[in-house]
Write an enzyme that holds these catalytic residues in place. Structure first.
Site, short mmCIF file in Angstrom:
data_model
loop_
_atom_site.label_atom_id
_atom_site.label_comp_id
_atom_site.label_asym_id
_atom_site.label_seq_id
_atom_site.Cartn_x
_atom_site.Cartn_y
_atom_site.Cartn_z
N GLU A 278 0.89 -1.18 0.00
CA GLU A 278 0.00 0.00 0.00
C GLU A 278 0.91 1.21 0.00
OE1 GLU A 278 -1.41 3.28 0.98
OE2 GLU A 278 -1.71 2.45 2.98
N CYS A 312 -1.74 8.79 3.95
CA CYS A 312 -1.62 8.51 2.52
C CYS A 312 -2.92 8.81 1.79
CB CYS A 312 -1.18 7.07 2.29
SG CYS A 312 -2.14 5.85 3.18
#
Length: 513
Positions: A278, A312
């Site tokens: 990720e 993020c």
């Protein structure tokens, strides 16, 4: 088994809740600095120490630790290969995760306080992170036994699909979610029967240590979970080691791509490594001309500036229909100027310090590129790793500016005028990252058209684009923002298992079935 439900968040408006958290923080401070030793087979390693610090007050040492070297990682790997954990029944492994969730719930205030101190995360986000870790543990425990497929059966044969452990997993976790993200990666690997070599981020080893100790206490075999704080060199060793079967990583695009290059360099490996990554995003919010600004403005501000933009999933670009761009920019500017920048422990803080001096220097390089294009800023304290949150008019920036393409990972939002949301979608499609995106629009048919055009892994409609919940919004990205199934979703666990099909002839002579 009971139906999964997300662990409820604390109501910070209640005085008794705030008092309890403040007491937990005071108790933690009396114990600082913490010791976070290397743990291999349950045995603590010793040696020369380095420190992790409070980003909001860098003179406060949160933990002292020694980084593990490749020789210790190799010893941990040997123990992992001999561990009995893969032979333990799935039901027992799931029960251990449930016990770990119970322990985390009992220690909720202490864990949140540790996240506040070591990661500089405000209370609301810190408590939400503990809840997310509890959710990962319970969700994976409850869904691990529901993954096998029903195969087609015909007369004369019996067909079965089993999921088998892949082998040792290397978990390399980030500092911005120092407890919940490693908890999700480690627990997913463990419940599927894989021993784990866990390397936390250099900036947040105490949070990683708390997770490893909690899992050991819950019943995870010591040989099946090694805690290996270390630097990038240790991470590179783990990635290249041929006996590591799976690499679970959360971090930057650059490091994720380097992992892809290094993972298969050894000709002696016996299996293709599986990489569960990720990575970062350059997340855009599309705002149509018909939106309610009273709803859109707070959601965008929270998405862009919460935890100083160090998520993020944080909003980085607002692509706004030209009919309302000026009004939205004015409203955003007013909100940004009122942002409360300060210590994470202050319940009123909205924007805390950045994690370290490298992050501060990086942010200031991008802020300098925005000089002359600022629409608003909030003032930050002089001490600590603080920066001034910025709102920037993208129309005053050069077309090729990296501000509109790079992940800044700080409290900076650009506002861009677009002819319509089709033009906005065109700009989103030009980006290599595709993690999250947001749409503010009142027309369902138009929303559906836009969703089809956006490459993001998670698209939020008429709400903030941060705060994904386990089981509700499985999280992960497309393009250069990640690979593999979404964390917090049912398919995530399959990445940590190999499939085996058994087909048996049930009519052969001499066999009792």
């Amino acid at each position: 088994m009971s139906e999964f439900r997300n662990h409820p968040l604390l109501e910070l408006r209640r005085p008794e809740v705030r008092e309890g958290l403040a007491s937990a923080l005071a108790a933690l401070d009396r114990q600082l600095p913490l010791r976070t030793p290397v743990l291999i087979g349950g045995t603590a390693g010793r040696g020369e120490e380095v420190a992790s610090v409070d980003p909001c007050r860098p003179d406060r040492v949160v933990a002292r630790l020694r980084w593990a070297g490749a020789d210790e990682a190799a010893r941990a790997l040997e123990l992992a290969l001999q561990a009995r954990w893969p032979q333990q029944p799935l039901e027992q492994r799931a029960a251990i995760l449930e016990r770990a969730a119970d322990l985390a719930a009992e220690r909720r205030q202490r864990l949140a306080a540790l996240i506040v101190r070591e990661a500089g995360k405000p209370w609301e986000d810190a408590d939400a992170e503990v809840c997310e870790a509890i959710d990962f543990l319970r969700f994976y425990a409850q869904t691990a036994g529901e993954l096998t497929d029903d195969l087609l059966q015909v007369p004369g044969e019996r067909n079965e699909l089993r999921l088998r452990p892949r082998g040792p997993a290397a978990v390399i976790s980030p500092w911005n979610f120092p407890f919940s993200i490693p908890c999700g990666m480690v627990s997913a690997a463990l419940v599927m029967g894989n021993p784990v070599l866990f390397k936390p981020a250099e900036q947040s080893p105490a949070c990683g240590s708390a997770l490893a100790k909690l899992l050991h206490e819950a019943g995870v075999e010591r040989a099946a979970l090694a805690f290996l704080p270390g630097d990038g060199e240790l991470g590179r060793w783990l990635v290249a080691e041929p006996r590591v079967a799976t690499i679970a990583f959360t971090g930057s695009v650059a490091v994720g791509l380097e992992i892809q290059r290094r993972a298969h360099a050894d000709e002696g490996q016996l299996q293709i490594k599986r990489i569960v990554a990720e990575l970062g995003g350059k997340n855009c919010v599309l705002v149509d001309s018909d939106v309610d600004l009273d709803e859109a403005v707070p959601a965008i501000v929270r998405s862009a500036y919460g935890y100083a933009g160090q998520k993020c999933s944080a909003a980085a670009r607002a692509l706004v229909h030209e009919a309302i761009a000026d009004r939205l920019a004015d409203r955003l500017a007013g909100a940004v100027e009122l942002l409360r920048v300060g210590p994470a422990e202050d319940f009123a803080t909205e924007v805390p310090a950045l994690i370290d001096l490298d992050a501060v220097a990086r942010y200031r390089r991008y802020a300098e590129l925005c000089r002359g294009a600022e629409l608003a800023k909030a003032r930050a304290p002089a001490e600590g790793h603080y920066v001034d949150p910025l709102l920037v008019d993208a129309g005053r920036l050069p077309a090729a500016t990296p501000v509109l393409r790079d992940e800044i990972f700080g409290p900076l939002l650009t506002v861009e005028r677009v002819r319509d949301l089709d033009e906005a979608a065109d700009r989103v499609q030009e980006l290599p990252q595709a993690l999250t995106a947001g749409i503010f629009c009142r027309r369902p048919d138009r929303i559906e058209q836009l969703v089809e055009r956006l490459p993001a892994g998670v698209v939020y409609v008429d709400r903030a684009i941060t705060g994904a919940m386990v089981g509700r919004q499985p999280f992960g990205g497309n393009r250069l923002s990640g690979t593999g199934a979404r964390a917090g979703g049912r398919s995530y666990l399959r990445q940590f298992a190999d499939e085996q099909v058994i087909s048996t002839n049930v009519v052969r002579h001499g066999v009792v079935l």
